[in-house]
Enzyme design. Structure first.
Site, mmCIF file in Angstrom:
data_model
loop_
_atom_site.group_PDB
_atom_site.id
_atom_site.type_symbol
_atom_site.label_atom_id
_atom_site.label_comp_id
_atom_site.label_asym_id
_atom_site.label_seq_id
_atom_site.Cartn_x
_atom_site.Cartn_y
_atom_site.Cartn_z
ATOM 1 N N ARG A 35 0.821 -1.211 0.000
ATOM 2 C CA ARG A 35 0.000 0.000 0.000
ATOM 3 C C ARG A 35 0.863 1.274 0.000
ATOM 4 O O ARG A 35 0.458 2.292 -0.540
ATOM 5 C CB ARG A 35 -0.949 -0.002 1.198
ATOM 6 C CG ARG A 35 -2.106 -0.966 0.976
ATOM 7 C CD ARG A 35 -3.039 -1.022 2.145
ATOM 8 N NE ARG A 35 -4.298 -1.647 1.767
ATOM 9 C CZ ARG A 35 -5.222 -2.033 2.625
ATOM 10 N NH1 ARG A 35 -5.041 -1.859 3.927
ATOM 11 N NH2 ARG A 35 -6.343 -2.600 2.205
ATOM 12 N N LYS A 197 -17.903 -17.359 2.633
ATOM 13 C CA LYS A 197 -19.351 -17.170 2.727
ATOM 14 C C LYS A 197 -19.988 -16.494 1.526
ATOM 15 O O LYS A 197 -19.364 -15.679 0.855
ATOM 16 C CB LYS A 197 -19.654 -16.324 3.954
ATOM 17 C CG LYS A 197 -19.380 -17.097 5.224
ATOM 18 C CD LYS A 197 -19.887 -16.352 6.412
ATOM 19 C CE LYS A 197 -19.735 -17.198 7.671
ATOM 20 N NZ LYS A 197 -19.928 -16.394 8.855
ATOM 21 N N GLY A 378 -12.945 -4.645 0.903
ATOM 22 C CA GLY A 378 -14.331 -4.232 1.157
ATOM 23 C C GLY A 378 -14.793 -3.186 0.158
ATOM 24 O O GLY A 378 -15.900 -3.268 -0.388
HETATM 25 P P1 AMP Z 1 -14.225 -14.420 3.015
HETATM 26 O O1 AMP Z 1 -13.900 -13.640 4.257
HETATM 27 O O2 AMP Z 1 -15.664 -14.801 2.891
HETATM 28 O O3 AMP Z 1 -13.660 -13.793 1.761
HETATM 29 O O4 AMP Z 1 -13.460 -15.799 3.175
HETATM 30 C C1 AMP Z 1 -12.058 -15.957 3.232
HETATM 31 C C2 AMP Z 1 -11.743 -17.200 4.005
HETATM 32 O O5 AMP Z 1 -12.437 -18.294 3.431
HETATM 33 C C3 AMP Z 1 -10.296 -17.601 4.002
HETATM 34 O O6 AMP Z 1 -9.749 -17.300 5.257
HETATM 35 C C4 AMP Z 1 -10.315 -19.113 3.741
HETATM 36 O O7 AMP Z 1 -9.580 -19.846 4.682
HETATM 37 C C5 AMP Z 1 -11.791 -19.455 3.876
HETATM 38 N N1 AMP Z 1 -12.209 -20.604 3.078
HETATM 39 C C6 AMP Z 1 -11.967 -20.830 1.776
HETATM 40 N N2 AMP Z 1 -12.478 -22.008 1.387
HETATM 41 C C7 AMP Z 1 -13.072 -22.559 2.455
HETATM 42 C C8 AMP Z 1 -13.782 -23.773 2.690
HETATM 43 N N3 AMP Z 1 -13.965 -24.661 1.698
HETATM 44 N N4 AMP Z 1 -14.266 -24.001 3.916
HETATM 45 C C9 AMP Z 1 -14.082 -23.100 4.908
HETATM 46 N N5 AMP Z 1 -13.420 -21.928 4.758
HETATM 47 C C10 AMP Z 1 -12.925 -21.663 3.544
#
Ligand code: AMP
Length: 399
Positions: A35, A197, A378
């Protein structure tokens, strides 16, 4: 559009730049200067024009307290190594001593202010605090994309006190890349989505279903989509958001209706545990036993994703394909990162939406190989979802 920093008249003036120096620190040193490096074009340009610069940022979440571990001093030290100008550091961001330092700052020099969020007034977008910050300078520039989706004193409140205000090179570049990608992409336009998610990405997915040619879904969120598909409803102990199943079914239908090629994983790397030395198996999705979690996309899925990516002219990537932080579950994310670097060399425009995907690229040493990596996770999600960014809008207003 707001003014570009190039449209300003800054010779002999004091320019306040809201930068995004929310960087990771390790033992009092900057652990990743991406950054800071990204902020240099605006800084160097303004110095060449004969301005003196007052740089302000937040770092971490000190919640209105003075937290020494979240001081911007290490950032000022790193900046001093990167820029050919004298860099001073102020012990606070407002107050008499700081006002004097700003007042006495000669042209061609830089004053880095202490963490804005040591004052709760910053995130409260407090009017008196905004006025004090504004009093430090003659001209305002915002170059902090990472916080552009928030309305705080340093990026919204203080802007109304300036006649001359503009977006810096980085903010403009971020917005150009992301807006162009979604409004005017070279086609085929492929979106790779992942992360844990579906929540938080609902508006984005709906909008993408309108504009993308292909949507490839991996990561934890794929299992909610797989569960919503009646043919594939057994995903073992994988992450499924029960309250998002209906939405996922709607997106699947929307993609069918619009002719978007939605690709879900056909296999995965699974385990009973999420840990560095976990025992793993690679299985078709429907082979998942009750206690197995899918934690990465499998090799067959990588092959399918790669064949779509090979034909793509624009790719937007947001979210890891698995739990890439741990070695047993990083292959899918690495494969996507490597494929993006490969197609970039052949002329595709590849854009990485910040946050975890950017961290993954860095981890694999591939961060230089894509067309654009956003500095704001974000903010990029909100912009791509079609929302206005308050900090960008504020630059358009009159004094
Ligand atoms: P997000 O904050 O929704 O962008 O998610 C990012 C996180 O998703 C990362 O820290 C990954 O470790 C997690 N992640 C990716 N694939 C999976 C999975 N199949 N099951 C659980 N967590 C996951």
């Amino acid at each position: 559009m707001p003014k570009h920093v190039k449209d300003l008249n800054v010779a002999g003036k004091k320019v306040f730049i809201r930068t995004d120096y929310n960087v990771p620190l390790d033992e009092g040193k900057v652990a990743d200067d991406f950054r800071i490096v990204s902020s240099l074009p605006t800084i160097e340009y303004l110095l060449e024009q004969g301005a003196s610069l007052i740089l302000a940022s937040h770092l971490g979440r000190p919640k209105g307290q003075r937290v020494p571990e979240m001081s911007l001093k290490p950032v000022a030290d790193r900046l001093a190594e990167l820029v050919n100008a004298k860099v001073h550091f102020a012990p606070d961001c407002v107050g008499e001593a700081v006002a004097t330092m700003a007042e006495d700052l000669p042209a061609g020099e830089i004053l880095v202010l202490e963490n804005l969020r040591f004052h709760a007034a910053e995130t409260d977008n407090d009017a008196a605090f905004s006025r004090k910050l504004a009093a430090l300078a003659d001209v305002y520039v915002n170059d902090a994309f990472g916080t552009a989706h928030r309305a705080h004193a340093s990026n919204v409140g203080m802007t109304r006190f300036f006649d001359q205000k503009a977006a810096g090179f980085l903010l403009m570049k971020e917005i150009d890349f992301l807006v162009n990608a979604i409004e005017n992409p070279a086609r085929p336009f492929t979106v790779v989505m992942g992360g844990s998610k579906v929540s938080g990405k609902i508006d984005l997915l709906k909008r993408l279903a309108d504009v993308a040619d292909n949507i490839l879904i991996g990561g934890g969120m794929a299992f909610t989509f797989l569960s919503a598909n009646p043919l594939n409803n057994d995903v073992g102990a994988s992450l499924v958001e029960e309250d998002r199943l209906e939405f996922a079914a709607d997106v699947i239908k929307l993609c069918v209706d619009k002719g978007v090629n939605l690709v879900l994983p056909s296999d995965c790397t699974a385990s009973r545990e999420i840990k560095e030395d976990a025992e793993v198996v690679e299985l078709p999705i429907r082979g998942l036993e009750d206690d197995l979690m899918g934690l990465d996309i499998g090799r067959r899925t990588v092959k399918t994703f790669n064949s779509v990516l090979d034909d793509s002219k624009t790719v937007l990537w947001n979210g890891p394909m698995g739990v890439f932080e741990m070695t047993p579950f990083q292959n899918g994310t690495r494969a996507v990162a490597e494929k993006l670097v490969e197609i970039t060399k052949s002329g595709a425009v590849t854009i990485v939406g910040g946050g975890d995907s950017a961290a993954a690229l860095k981890k694999f040493g591939l961060d230089k190989g894509v067309t654009h990596t956003s500095t704001g996770g974000g903010a990029s999600l909100e912009l791509l979802s079609g929302y206005d960014l308050p900090a960008f809008e504020a630059l358009k207003g009159a004094k």
